[in-house]
Design a protein around this motif. Structure first.
Motif, PDB file in Angstrom:
ATOM      1  N   MET A   1       0.829  -1.203   0.000  1.00 47.23           N
ATOM      2  CA  MET A   1       0.000   0.000   0.000  1.00 47.23           C
ATOM      3  C   MET A   1       0.867   1.259   0.000  1.00 47.23           C
ATOM      4  O   MET A   1       0.549   2.237  -0.688  1.00 47.23           O
ATOM      5  CB  MET A   1      -0.944  -0.007   1.200  1.00 47.23           C
ATOM      6  CG  MET A   1      -2.061  -1.011   1.059  1.00 47.23           C
ATOM      7  SD  MET A   1      -3.060  -1.235   2.537  1.00 47.23           S
ATOM      8  CE  MET A   1      -3.723   0.389   2.788  1.00 47.23           C
ATOM      9  N   LEU A   2       1.970   1.238   0.749  1.00 46.78           N
ATOM     10  CA  LEU A   2       2.869   2.388   0.749  1.00 46.78           C
ATOM     11  C   LEU A   2       3.522   2.582  -0.616  1.00 46.78           C
ATOM     12  O   LEU A   2       3.655   3.711  -1.100  1.00 46.78           O
ATOM     13  CB  LEU A   2       3.944   2.220   1.820  1.00 46.78           C
ATOM     14  CG  LEU A   2       3.480   2.379   3.259  1.00 46.78           C
ATOM     15  CD1 LEU A   2       4.633   2.074   4.215  1.00 46.78           C
ATOM     16  CD2 LEU A   2       2.950   3.774   3.514  1.00 46.78           C
TER      17      LEU A   2
ATOM     18  N   VAL B   1       2.330   1.644  -3.548  1.00 42.29           N
ATOM     19  CA  VAL B   1       1.314   2.135  -4.482  1.00 42.29           C
ATOM     20  C   VAL B   1       1.043   3.616  -4.246  1.00 42.29           C
ATOM     21  O   VAL B   1       0.892   4.390  -5.195  1.00 42.29           O
ATOM     22  CB  VAL B   1       0.013   1.306  -4.353  1.00 42.29           C
ATOM     23  CG1 VAL B   1      -1.138   1.961  -5.076  1.00 42.29           C
ATOM     24  CG2 VAL B   1       0.252  -0.106  -4.876  1.00 42.29           C
ATOM     25  N   ARG B   2       1.005   4.033  -2.994  1.00 40.88           N
ATOM     26  CA  ARG B   2       0.771   5.452  -2.683  1.00 40.88           C
ATOM     27  C   ARG B   2       1.900   6.323  -3.234  1.00 40.88           C
ATOM     28  O   ARG B   2       1.642   7.376  -3.828  1.00 40.88           O
ATOM     29  CB  ARG B   2       0.647   5.660  -1.180  1.00 40.88           C
ATOM     30  CG  ARG B   2       0.444   7.122  -0.828  1.00 40.88           C
ATOM     31  CD  ARG B   2       0.278   7.315   0.630  1.00 40.88           C
ATOM     32  NE  ARG B   2      -1.083   6.926   0.977  1.00 40.88           N
ATOM     33  CZ  ARG B   2      -1.579   6.961   2.188  1.00 40.88           C
ATOM     34  NH1 ARG B   2      -0.834   7.348   3.185  1.00 40.88           N
ATOM     35  NH2 ARG B   2      -2.816   6.613   2.415  1.00 40.88           N
ATOM     36  N   VAL B   3       3.146   5.887  -3.089  1.00 47.94           N
ATOM     37  CA  VAL B   3       4.281   6.661  -3.601  1.00 47.94           C
ATOM     38  C   VAL B   3       4.218   6.744  -5.123  1.00 47.94           C
ATOM     39  O   VAL B   3       4.411   7.811  -5.713  1.00 47.94           O
ATOM     40  CB  VAL B   3       5.619   6.036  -3.131  1.00 47.94           C
ATOM     41  CG1 VAL B   3       6.799   6.620  -3.877  1.00 47.94           C
ATOM     42  CG2 VAL B   3       5.781   6.220  -1.630  1.00 47.94           C
TER      43      VAL B   3
ATOM     44  N   LYS C   1       1.573   6.446  -7.021  1.00 52.41           N
ATOM     45  CA  LYS C   1       0.429   7.278  -7.392  1.00 52.41           C
ATOM     46  C   LYS C   1       0.744   8.757  -7.224  1.00 52.41           C
ATOM     47  O   LYS C   1       0.383   9.575  -8.079  1.00 52.41           O
ATOM     48  CB  LYS C   1      -0.778   6.898  -6.538  1.00 52.41           C
ATOM     49  CG  LYS C   1      -2.040   7.604  -6.921  1.00 52.41           C
ATOM     50  CD  LYS C   1      -3.198   7.123  -6.075  1.00 52.41           C
ATOM     51  CE  LYS C   1      -4.438   7.925  -6.401  1.00 52.41           C
ATOM     52  NZ  LYS C   1      -5.570   7.543  -5.585  1.00 52.41           N
ATOM     53  N   GLN C   2       1.442   9.134  -6.164  1.00 53.40           N
ATOM     54  CA  GLN C   2       1.808  10.515  -5.943  1.00 53.40           C
ATOM     55  C   GLN C   2       2.767  11.015  -7.022  1.00 53.40           C
ATOM     56  O   GLN C   2       2.688  12.164  -7.443  1.00 53.40           O
ATOM     57  CB  GLN C   2       2.431  10.707  -4.555  1.00 53.40           C
ATOM     58  CG  GLN C   2       1.427  10.635  -3.433  1.00 53.40           C
ATOM     59  CD  GLN C   2       2.076  10.740  -2.070  1.00 53.40           C
ATOM     60  OE1 GLN C   2       3.293  10.680  -1.931  1.00 53.40           O
ATOM     61  NE2 GLN C   2       1.258  10.846  -1.038  1.00 53.40           N
TER      62      GLN C   2
ATOM     63  N   ASP D   1       0.701  11.694 -10.160  1.00 53.68           N
ATOM     64  CA  ASP D   1      -0.238  12.809 -10.003  1.00 53.68           C
ATOM     65  C   ASP D   1       0.457  14.153 -10.184  1.00 53.68           C
ATOM     66  O   ASP D   1      -0.200  15.125 -10.530  1.00 53.68           O
ATOM     67  CB  ASP D   1      -0.928  12.752  -8.653  1.00 53.68           C
ATOM     68  CG  ASP D   1      -1.968  11.644  -8.597  1.00 53.68           C
ATOM     69  OD1 ASP D   1      -2.353  11.134  -9.673  1.00 53.68           O
ATOM     70  OD2 ASP D   1      -2.389  11.287  -7.481  1.00 53.68           O
TER      71      ASP D   1
END
Length: 60
Positions: free
Chosen positions: A48-49, A51-53, A55-56, A59
Motif C-alpha cells: 500500500m505504501l 502504491v501510494r508513492v 500514485k503521488q 499525479d
C-alpha cells in the motif's frame, strides 16, 4: 476503491480466515495463523505504501 467497499472487503477476508481456522478440518493452528497473518499484514502495508508513492509521482 471507495472506503465502504474497502472495509467490506477487509471484513469478508477476515471472516473467511476465521472460518478456515475455526473449521476443524485444517491442520492450521492459531499460532500458525497468527504468524502468517502478521507477515501478510506487513506485506500488504508495504504494498500500500509503494502504491501510494507511485500514485503521488504520477499525479504530479
Amino acid at each position: 476503491m471507495r472506503r465502504p467497499v474497502r472495509y467490506a472487503m477487509y471484513f469478508i477476508i477476515g471472516f473467511l480466515i476465521y472460518q478456515v481456522i475455526d473449521s476443524g478440518d485444517t491442520s492450521v493452528t492459531h499460532q500458525d495463523a497468527r504468524n502468517w497473518l502478521i507477515g501478510a499484514i506487513v506485506v500488504v502495508f508495504a504494498l500500500m505504501l509503494i502504491v501510494r508513492v507511485i500514485k503521488q509521482r504520477y499525479d504530479k
